[in-house]
Enzyme design. Sequence first.
Site, PDB file in Angstrom:
ATOM      1  N   HIS A   5       7.010   0.379 -14.351  1.00  0.00           N
ATOM      2  CA  HIS A   5       6.117   0.929 -13.326  1.00  0.00           C
ATOM      3  C   HIS A   5       6.609   2.214 -12.678  1.00  0.00           C
ATOM      4  O   HIS A   5       5.980   2.723 -11.746  1.00  0.00           O
ATOM      5  CB  HIS A   5       5.842  -0.134 -12.248  1.00  0.00           C
ATOM      6  CG  HIS A   5       5.349  -1.411 -12.834  1.00  0.00           C
ATOM      7  ND1 HIS A   5       6.205  -2.422 -13.216  1.00  0.00           N
ATOM      8  CD2 HIS A   5       4.101  -1.810 -13.178  1.00  0.00           C
ATOM      9  CE1 HIS A   5       5.497  -3.402 -13.738  1.00  0.00           C
ATOM     10  NE2 HIS A   5       4.234  -3.066 -13.740  1.00  0.00           N
ATOM     11  N   ARG A  25       0.792   8.072   2.044  1.00  0.00           N
ATOM     12  CA  ARG A  25       1.693   8.123   3.195  1.00  0.00           C
ATOM     13  C   ARG A  25       3.095   8.548   2.745  1.00  0.00           C
ATOM     14  O   ARG A  25       3.809   9.224   3.476  1.00  0.00           O
ATOM     15  CB  ARG A  25       1.770   6.774   3.892  1.00  0.00           C
ATOM     16  CG  ARG A  25       0.530   6.386   4.599  1.00  0.00           C
ATOM     17  CD  ARG A  25       0.837   5.932   6.031  1.00  0.00           C
ATOM     18  NE  ARG A  25      -0.364   5.430   6.649  1.00  0.00           N
ATOM     19  CZ  ARG A  25      -1.282   6.195   7.236  1.00  0.00           C
ATOM     20  NH1 ARG A  25      -1.108   7.495   7.318  1.00  0.00           N
ATOM     21  NH2 ARG A  25      -2.359   5.661   7.750  1.00  0.00           N
ATOM     22  N   ARG A  44       0.639   5.205 -12.080  1.00  0.00           N
ATOM     23  CA  ARG A  44      -0.411   4.524 -11.301  1.00  0.00           C
ATOM     24  C   ARG A  44      -0.692   5.205  -9.959  1.00  0.00           C
ATOM     25  O   ARG A  44      -1.106   4.545  -9.000  1.00  0.00           O
ATOM     26  CB  ARG A  44      -0.045   3.061 -11.026  1.00  0.00           C
ATOM     27  CG  ARG A  44      -0.134   2.201 -12.267  1.00  0.00           C
ATOM     28  CD  ARG A  44       0.301   0.775 -11.986  1.00  0.00           C
ATOM     29  NE  ARG A  44       0.241   0.019 -13.203  1.00  0.00           N
ATOM     30  CZ  ARG A  44      -0.580  -1.014 -13.414  1.00  0.00           C
ATOM     31  NH1 ARG A  44      -1.383  -1.418 -12.468  1.00  0.00           N
ATOM     32  NH2 ARG A  44      -0.578  -1.646 -14.561  1.00  0.00           N
ATOM     33  N   ARG A  88      10.877  -0.532   4.962  1.00  0.00           N
ATOM     34  CA  ARG A  88       9.417  -0.517   4.908  1.00  0.00           C
ATOM     35  C   ARG A  88       8.900   0.111   6.197  1.00  0.00           C
ATOM     36  O   ARG A  88       9.378  -0.217   7.297  1.00  0.00           O
ATOM     37  CB  ARG A  88       8.902  -1.954   4.767  1.00  0.00           C
ATOM     38  CG  ARG A  88       7.430  -2.117   5.120  1.00  0.00           C
ATOM     39  CD  ARG A  88       6.840  -3.423   4.652  1.00  0.00           C
ATOM     40  NE  ARG A  88       5.669  -3.823   5.421  1.00  0.00           N
ATOM     41  CZ  ARG A  88       4.484  -3.211   5.378  1.00  0.00           C
ATOM     42  NH1 ARG A  88       4.299  -2.159   4.613  1.00  0.00           N
ATOM     43  NH2 ARG A  88       3.482  -3.643   6.119  1.00  0.00           N
ATOM     44  N   VAL A  89       7.950   1.011   6.079  1.00  0.00           N
ATOM     45  CA  VAL A  89       7.274   1.588   7.241  1.00  0.00           C
ATOM     46  C   VAL A  89       5.785   1.335   7.059  1.00  0.00           C
ATOM     47  O   VAL A  89       5.137   1.983   6.242  1.00  0.00           O
ATOM     48  CB  VAL A  89       7.593   3.096   7.415  1.00  0.00           C
ATOM     49  CG1 VAL A  89       8.981   3.295   8.009  1.00  0.00           C
ATOM     50  CG2 VAL A  89       7.495   3.869   6.105  1.00  0.00           C
ATOM     51  N   SER A 204      -1.589  -1.702  14.137  1.00  0.00           N
ATOM     52  CA  SER A 204      -2.768  -0.871  13.853  1.00  0.00           C
ATOM     53  C   SER A 204      -4.062  -1.558  14.263  1.00  0.00           C
ATOM     54  O   SER A 204      -5.113  -0.933  14.356  1.00  0.00           O
ATOM     55  CB  SER A 204      -2.833  -0.532  12.366  1.00  0.00           C
ATOM     56  OG  SER A 204      -3.007  -1.714  11.601  1.00  0.00           O
ATOM     57  N   ASP A 205      -3.985  -2.873  14.461  1.00  0.00           N
ATOM     58  CA  ASP A 205      -5.136  -3.627  14.953  1.00  0.00           C
ATOM     59  C   ASP A 205      -4.592  -4.862  15.642  1.00  0.00           C
ATOM     60  O   ASP A 205      -3.433  -5.224  15.428  1.00  0.00           O
ATOM     61  CB  ASP A 205      -6.104  -3.994  13.812  1.00  0.00           C
ATOM     62  CG  ASP A 205      -5.411  -4.660  12.637  1.00  0.00           C
ATOM     63  OD1 ASP A 205      -4.994  -3.927  11.720  1.00  0.00           O
ATOM     64  OD2 ASP A 205      -5.262  -5.885  12.652  1.00  0.00           O
TER      65      ASP A 205
END
Length: 238
Positions: A5, A25, A44, A88-89, A204-205
């Site tokens: 990948h 991002r 991909r 991870r962000v 974000s929510d």
Amino acid sequence: MSTPHIHAPEGAFAESILLPGDPLRARFIAETFLEDPVQVNSVRNMFGYTGTYRGTPVSTMGTGMGVPSAAIYVTELIRSYGVRRLVRVGTCGGISTDVKMREAILAVGASTDSLTNRTRYNGWDYAATANFELLRAAAEAAAGLGIKTHVGNLHTSDLFYNSYQNALDVWQRMGILAVEMETAGLYAIAAEERAQALSIVTVSDHLVTGEETSSDERERTFGNMVRIALEAIHSLSG
Ligand code: HPA
């Protein structure tokens, strides 16, 4: 060289990497925060870049959404490209009313409904936790930057659209701060591979208040997480 990948030359990735879910991002991080970024992967359209931050080599690449997608990229980055420090962000849905929209969370651990960690851990319940050195560096970086963070437990879900009964009640009762879709998998892989991992996520929510952010707003608040991650990486690489 290449993996199933990732098609990139040997040594294309830095030891430290920022992992957003969205490959665009990753491009934004590379173009906005890294010096001399070079694109190193496009298989991909999962764009990956390597550049420097204050002289420290840093890569960034998308992971896609969910544990299975993230697990493929994380495993190949560690095993084949020598990545050792993964941050991870991403974004998350707020669960605790203590966490407000646009605030950042440093994930000490991640509970999960995903079965991948049980598969990895002989059917038992694995305690998926952040690397302490990286977590401490991120907490110190956030304090230095004057960015408020919460530190606690996430829930990593396999289903964005779920029909769980009482999920919110259970999560709140157990002190879960927010829900997202990758962290428990990332932490277990890093443990198995003896790499360092941390998730920093921005609300974000909010599942309790029903608030949502616009994509414009997400872009603006996203920068805080990236700055924390880059400063933490820089401080550990010095
Ligand atoms: N659920 C799962 N993952 C998420 C959410 C959510 O509400 N928001 C951002 N990532």
